[in-house]
Design an enzyme around this catalytic site. Structure first.
Site, PDB file in Angstrom:
ATOM      1  N   HIS A   1      -1.703   0.569  -9.715  1.00 59.59           N
ATOM      2  CA  HIS A   1      -2.343  -0.383  -8.788  1.00 59.59           C
ATOM      3  C   HIS A   1      -2.945  -1.567  -9.557  1.00 59.59           C
ATOM      4  CE1 HIS A   1      -4.333  -0.765  -4.584  1.00 59.59           C
ATOM      5  NE2 HIS A   1      -4.254  -1.960  -5.155  1.00 59.59           N
ATOM      6  N   ARG A  53       0.856  -1.184   0.000  1.00 58.42           N
ATOM      7  CA  ARG A  53       0.000   0.000   0.000  1.00 58.42           C
ATOM      8  C   ARG A  53       0.896   1.239   0.000  1.00 58.42           C
ATOM      9  NH1 ARG A  53      -3.687  -2.662  -1.586  1.00 58.42           N
ATOM     10  NH2 ARG A  53      -5.639  -3.122  -0.541  1.00 58.42           N
TER      11      ARG A  53
END
Ligand code: NDP
Ligand code: OXD
Length: 310
Positions: A273, A225
């Site tokens: 992502h 993350r």
């Protein structure tokens, strides 16, 4: 059984309720939208839901996350503390992570970028051969994703170590466990792959102090993350030569804002992502199997430990 599906933040938002109703014809699947009145649903299937969902739906018995990372969900102040949260376990993502890491690791270790530059210059020249002992890889997180990456790289004969809380690692992978083992793990690592969940313990783990402990000319691959990385520390580490390059798939702010220095730095590779996507068939099969097990009163795997945060 009533299932509330909140997939509005996904690009293929309309597909998920349809697939869930096909997989669970005995259930009533309702698509969430902001104006939907309370449904008294039994179960919610969600990706980044709004806080209002849990204000309205007070009778949920479980919430299923349409992804592996539950950090965004756990941050919602309206999420009841005792509501079981179930995360995706692999669901076709682990193999994609392995592919991603092999691509970016070998781009550096096999010097594929240099060969591309040579091609452009019309140059035919073999560069010195790869010595795998010069490319020790360290994987942070030995869960569904990290263990798969570590196994794949070990099968390619890279020296691989894994770091986790418990110190578990697959066969052929050197195991390091707990915060006390982190310095030794970093000191033997040249390519650091982050596949930790985002929790209060792991936030900012990729910072000047830790990344400076890696072997010289090291590489960072962040697939966990964005808040794992202290972004301001990265470019100075690259400038000083401590790090040779970085591949980043996740960011503090997504999409990465226009004008952010990471966009144009040639030492940084960026992907939006996409390290691993939840595959529809595998995801729906996994969630529907677990929903049926819950309805029969059976225990299921993948339930998040709320205190540990993953
Ligand atoms: P898992 O829960 O299966 O594994 C988590 C691993 O991290 C475990 O090995 C755990 O240790 C370890 N860990 C957690 N906290 C600590 C800590 N404080 N210190 C040391 N080790 C710790 O997760 P997954 O492998 O399924 O996913 C990992 C993360 O990958 C997700 O949370 C998500 O953030 C990210 N992800 C990113 C995607 C992308 O496209 N970029 C896609 C999918 C996931 P232990 O084994 O001891 O419990
Ligand atoms: C996930 C993700 O956590 O896509 O599954 O990042």
């Amino acid at each position: 059984m009533k299932i509330l599906c909140c997939s509005q933040t996904l690009p293929d938002r309309d597909v998920w309720p349809v697939l869930l109703s096909q997989a669970l014809p005995e259930a009533q699947v309702i698509e969430w939208h902001e104006d939907l009145p309370t449904q008294d649903a039994d179960v919610a299937v969600v990706w980044r839901p709004p806080a209002s969902l849990f204000e309205r739906e007070r009778g949920l018995r479980a919430v299923f996350n349409l992804g592996a990372g539950v950090d965004a969900l756990l941050k919602l102040p309206t999420l009841p503390p005792d509501l079981p949260v179930v995360r995706l376990e692999d669901a076709g993502m682990a193999v994609q992570m392995s592919e991603y890491v092999v691509h970016f690791l070998t781009r550096a270790s096999r010097r594929f970028e240099d060969y591309t530059a040579q091609q452009r210059a019309g140059k035919w020249q073999a560069l010195p051969e790869l010595r795998r002992e010069q490319w020790p890889v360290g994987v942070l997180g030995m869960g569904a994703m990290g263990a798969s990456v570590a196994r794949t790289l070990a099968a390619l004969d890279y020296p691989v170590a894994g770091w986790s809380r418990s110190g578990q690692a697959p066969e052929g992978v050197e195991a390091y466990g707990g915060i006390d083992a982190l310095p030794a793990f970093l000191a033997r690592t040249r390519v650091l792959v982050n596949l930790l969940p985002l929790t209060p313990d792991t936030e900012n783990i990729l910072r000047r102090e830790t990344l400076s402990q890696l072997l010289p000319q090291s590489y960072l691959i962040n697939l966990g993350r964005g808040p794992h990385l202290v972004e301001e520390d990265l470019i100075p580490l690259l400038d000083s030569g401590r790090l040779a390059g970085a591949t980043l798939d996740v960011f503090r702010e997504e999409p990465l804002p226009a004008g952010h220095p990471f966009w144009t730095d040639p030492r940084i590779a960026i992907t939006p992502h996409i390290g691993a996507a939840s595959l529809r068939r595998e995801t729906v099969a996994q969630i529907s199997t677990k929903i049926r097990a819950l309805a029969r009163g059976e225990a299921i795997t993948g339930v998040v430990g709320r205190a540990r945060g993953y």
